[in-house]
Design a protein around this motif. Structure first.
Motif, mmCIF file in Angstrom:
data_model
loop_
_atom_site.group_PDB
_atom_site.id
_atom_site.type_symbol
_atom_site.label_atom_id
_atom_site.label_comp_id
_atom_site.label_asym_id
_atom_site.label_seq_id
_atom_site.Cartn_x
_atom_site.Cartn_y
_atom_site.Cartn_z
ATOM 1 N N MET A 1 -36.762 -7.232 -34.697
ATOM 2 C CA MET A 1 -35.462 -8.124 -35.255
ATOM 3 C C MET A 1 -35.936 -9.522 -35.501
ATOM 4 S SD MET A 1 -31.582 -8.939 -33.375
ATOM 5 C CE MET A 1 -30.495 -9.737 -34.215
ATOM 6 N N ASN A 2 -35.455 -10.024 -36.715
ATOM 7 C CA ASN A 2 -35.953 -11.597 -36.980
ATOM 8 C C ASN A 2 -34.757 -12.463 -36.971
ATOM 9 O OD1 ASN A 2 -38.671 -10.866 -37.287
ATOM 10 N ND2 ASN A 2 -38.167 -9.908 -39.180
ATOM 11 N N ILE A 3 -34.998 -13.649 -36.486
ATOM 12 C CA ILE A 3 -33.763 -14.647 -36.263
ATOM 13 C C ILE A 3 -34.549 -16.009 -36.920
ATOM 14 C CG2 ILE A 3 -32.471 -15.838 -34.698
ATOM 15 C CD1 ILE A 3 -32.877 -13.847 -32.762
ATOM 16 N N VAL A 4 -33.625 -16.465 -37.780
ATOM 17 C CA VAL A 4 -33.742 -17.628 -38.522
ATOM 18 C C VAL A 4 -32.542 -18.596 -38.038
ATOM 19 C CG1 VAL A 4 -34.257 -19.116 -40.735
ATOM 20 C CG2 VAL A 4 -34.785 -16.740 -40.449
ATOM 21 N N ALA A 5 -32.707 -19.537 -37.236
ATOM 22 C CA ALA A 5 -31.735 -20.101 -36.624
ATOM 23 C C ALA A 5 -32.051 -21.798 -36.640
ATOM 24 C CB ALA A 5 -31.709 -19.944 -35.212
ATOM 25 N N GLU A 6 -30.769 -22.520 -36.571
ATOM 26 C CA GLU A 6 -30.763 -23.719 -36.163
ATOM 27 C C GLU A 6 -30.187 -24.073 -34.664
ATOM 28 O OE1 GLU A 6 -27.809 -25.675 -38.758
ATOM 29 O OE2 GLU A 6 -26.363 -24.672 -37.705
ATOM 30 N N VAL A 7 -30.928 -24.838 -33.978
ATOM 31 C CA VAL A 7 -30.611 -25.105 -32.438
ATOM 32 C C VAL A 7 -29.791 -26.516 -32.360
ATOM 33 C CG1 VAL A 7 -31.693 -25.211 -30.310
ATOM 34 C CG2 VAL A 7 -32.927 -23.855 -32.151
ATOM 35 N N LYS A 8 -28.675 -26.047 -31.543
ATOM 36 C CA LYS A 8 -27.748 -27.054 -31.322
ATOM 37 C C LYS A 8 -27.554 -27.242 -29.819
ATOM 38 C CE LYS A 8 -25.196 -27.380 -35.405
ATOM 39 N NZ LYS A 8 -23.725 -27.198 -35.898
ATOM 40 N N VAL A 9 -27.735 -28.431 -29.229
ATOM 41 C CA VAL A 9 -27.425 -28.651 -27.795
ATOM 42 C C VAL A 9 -26.172 -29.625 -27.722
ATOM 43 C CG1 VAL A 9 -28.150 -29.507 -25.528
ATOM 44 C CG2 VAL A 9 -29.866 -28.255 -27.190
ATOM 45 N N ASP A 10 -25.244 -28.968 -27.167
ATOM 46 C CA ASP A 10 -23.808 -29.874 -27.134
ATOM 47 C C ASP A 10 -23.370 -30.200 -28.323
ATOM 48 O OD1 ASP A 10 -23.625 -29.585 -24.408
ATOM 49 O OD2 ASP A 10 -24.864 -31.348 -24.012
ATOM 50 N N ASP A 11 -23.610 -29.251 -29.442
ATOM 51 C CA ASP A 11 -23.330 -29.615 -30.929
ATOM 52 C C ASP A 11 -24.132 -30.408 -31.799
ATOM 53 O OD1 ASP A 11 -21.194 -27.769 -31.081
ATOM 54 O OD2 ASP A 11 -19.893 -29.046 -30.090
ATOM 55 N N VAL A 86 -31.874 -8.514 -39.187
ATOM 56 C CA VAL A 86 -32.457 -9.815 -39.484
ATOM 57 C C VAL A 86 -30.839 -10.729 -39.291
ATOM 58 C CG1 VAL A 86 -32.730 -11.481 -41.466
ATOM 59 C CG2 VAL A 86 -33.756 -9.226 -41.328
ATOM 60 N N GLU A 87 -31.139 -11.689 -38.622
ATOM 61 C CA GLU A 87 -29.975 -12.689 -38.284
ATOM 62 C C GLU A 87 -30.248 -14.265 -38.915
ATOM 63 O OE1 GLU A 87 -25.936 -13.056 -37.355
ATOM 64 O OE2 GLU A 87 -27.181 -11.166 -36.469
ATOM 65 N N GLY A 88 -29.557 -14.610 -40.055
ATOM 66 C CA GLY A 88 -29.674 -15.825 -40.597
ATOM 67 C C GLY A 88 -30.727 -15.863 -41.564
ATOM 68 N N THR A 89 -30.613 -16.859 -42.459
ATOM 69 C CA THR A 89 -31.690 -17.205 -43.530
ATOM 70 C C THR A 89 -31.949 -18.632 -43.679
ATOM 71 O OG1 THR A 89 -30.079 -17.655 -45.081
ATOM 72 C CG2 THR A 89 -30.577 -15.129 -44.770
ATOM 73 N N PRO A 90 -33.070 -19.156 -44.169
ATOM 74 C CA PRO A 90 -33.463 -20.539 -44.232
ATOM 75 C C PRO A 90 -32.121 -21.319 -44.919
ATOM 76 C CG PRO A 90 -35.401 -19.315 -44.808
ATOM 77 C CD PRO A 90 -34.130 -18.186 -44.625
ATOM 78 N N SER A 91 -31.388 -20.849 -45.951
ATOM 79 C CA SER A 91 -30.524 -21.564 -46.641
ATOM 80 C C SER A 91 -29.147 -21.473 -45.612
ATOM 81 C CB SER A 91 -30.170 -20.840 -47.899
ATOM 82 O OG SER A 91 -29.890 -19.706 -47.828
ATOM 83 N N GLU A 92 -29.141 -20.368 -44.725
ATOM 84 C CA GLU A 92 -27.714 -20.199 -44.028
ATOM 85 C C GLU A 92 -28.154 -19.775 -42.765
ATOM 86 O OE1 GLU A 92 -24.650 -18.074 -45.561
ATOM 87 O OE2 GLU A 92 -24.574 -19.089 -47.582
ATOM 88 N N PRO A 93 -28.972 -20.675 -41.890
ATOM 89 C CA PRO A 93 -29.371 -20.414 -40.567
ATOM 90 C C PRO A 93 -28.194 -19.892 -39.642
ATOM 91 C CG PRO A 93 -29.762 -22.505 -40.782
ATOM 92 C CD PRO A 93 -29.033 -22.115 -42.154
#
Length: 196
Positions: A1-11, A86-93
Motif C-alpha cells: 500500500m502506498n500513501i502520499v500524505a501531508e503531515v499536520k500536528v495540531d492542524d 493507494v491513499e492520496g496523490t501529490p495534488s490531493e495528499p
C-alpha cells in the motif's frame, strides 16, 4: 500500500525533513519515511510504502531526528490496509493528522445511572482521574474499554496516551421496604394469634 500524505500536528502543516513517520499494525513497524520537499509542486510531502494484509489497521507514530526521540503525539488517522492500495496523490495528499492532546470520552451504562467527572482533553503523557457518581438506585460496577475491565474502583487514574472512549458501568441496587409482619419471601407471619 502506498500513501502520499501531508503531515499536520495540531492542524499545523509540518515542513521539517527531520520528522519521520512510522506506520504500525499493533507494535509491528510496517513502513516508515521522512517528510520531503518537492520543489516541482512546492509541497512538503510524505511518500510512504506500507506492508500488510487486508484488514490490518494501520496507525502512525512520529519520530523527531533533531531530538532523536519518538514524539508523544497521538495519531488521529487510522487506515485499513488495502493490498496494492493507494491513499492520496501529490495534488490531493491524504491528511495525516497528529495531536498533542488526547480526548477522553465516557459512556455511562445505563445512561441515567450516574455521572462522571474528569472527561475532556488532556495533554498526552499527563494523568487523568475519572470519578463515577451513582444515582439512586444504582451502584458503580466497573470501567471497561472495548468490553474489557480496566478498573473496578469508582475513581480511576491512568496516563493519557491516546484518545479513548471508556464505559462506566452501573448496576441497579433497588431496595424494597417491607412492612411489619412480612418477611423477605412475603409469607405473612403470625405471632400468638396476633395478625399483622
Amino acid at each position: 500500500m502506498n500513501i502520499v500524505a501531508e503531515v499536520k500536528v495540531d492542524d499545523v502543516l509540518q515542513n521539517s525533513t527531520l520528522l519521520e513517520v512510522g506506520a504500525f499494525c499493533g507494535d509491528e513497524l510496517r513502513g516508515s519515511g521522512r517528510i520531503q520537499y518537492y520543489p516541482e509542486i512546492e509541497k512538503y510531502l510524505l511518500m510512504l510504502s506500507v506492508t500488510g494484509e487486508t484488514g490490518d489497521n494501520i496507525k502512525f507514530k512520529l519520530y523527531d531526528h533533531e531530538t532523536n526521540e519518538e514524539m508523544s503525539h497521538v495519531s488521529l488517522s487510522i487506515l485499513p490496509f488495502v493490498v496494492n492500495g493507494v491513499e492520496g496523490t501529490p495534488s490531493e495528499p491524504y491528511s495525516l493528522k497528529f495531536s498533542s492532546t488526547a480526548r477522553i470520552n465516557v459512556i455511562i451504562n445505563p445512561e441515567d445511572a450516574g455521572s462522571v467527572t474528569g472527561v475532556g482533553e488532556y495533554k498526552v503523557g499527563t494523568y487523568v482521574t475519572l470519578k463515577a457518581i451513582s444515582n439512586f438506585p444504582y451502584l458503580f460496577d466497573n470501567w471497561t474499554i472495548n468490553g474489557e475491565e480496566v478498573s473496578s474502583l469508582s475513581t480511576y487514574t491512568f496516563c493519557a496516551t491516546e484518545s479513548v472512549t471508556i464505559k462506566a458501568n452501573f448496576t441497579s441496587s433497588q431496595r424494597t421496604e417491607l412492612k411489619r409482619g412480612w418477611n423477605w419471601t412475603s409469607f405473612h407471619t403470625f405471632i400468638y394469634g396476633y395478625n399483622g
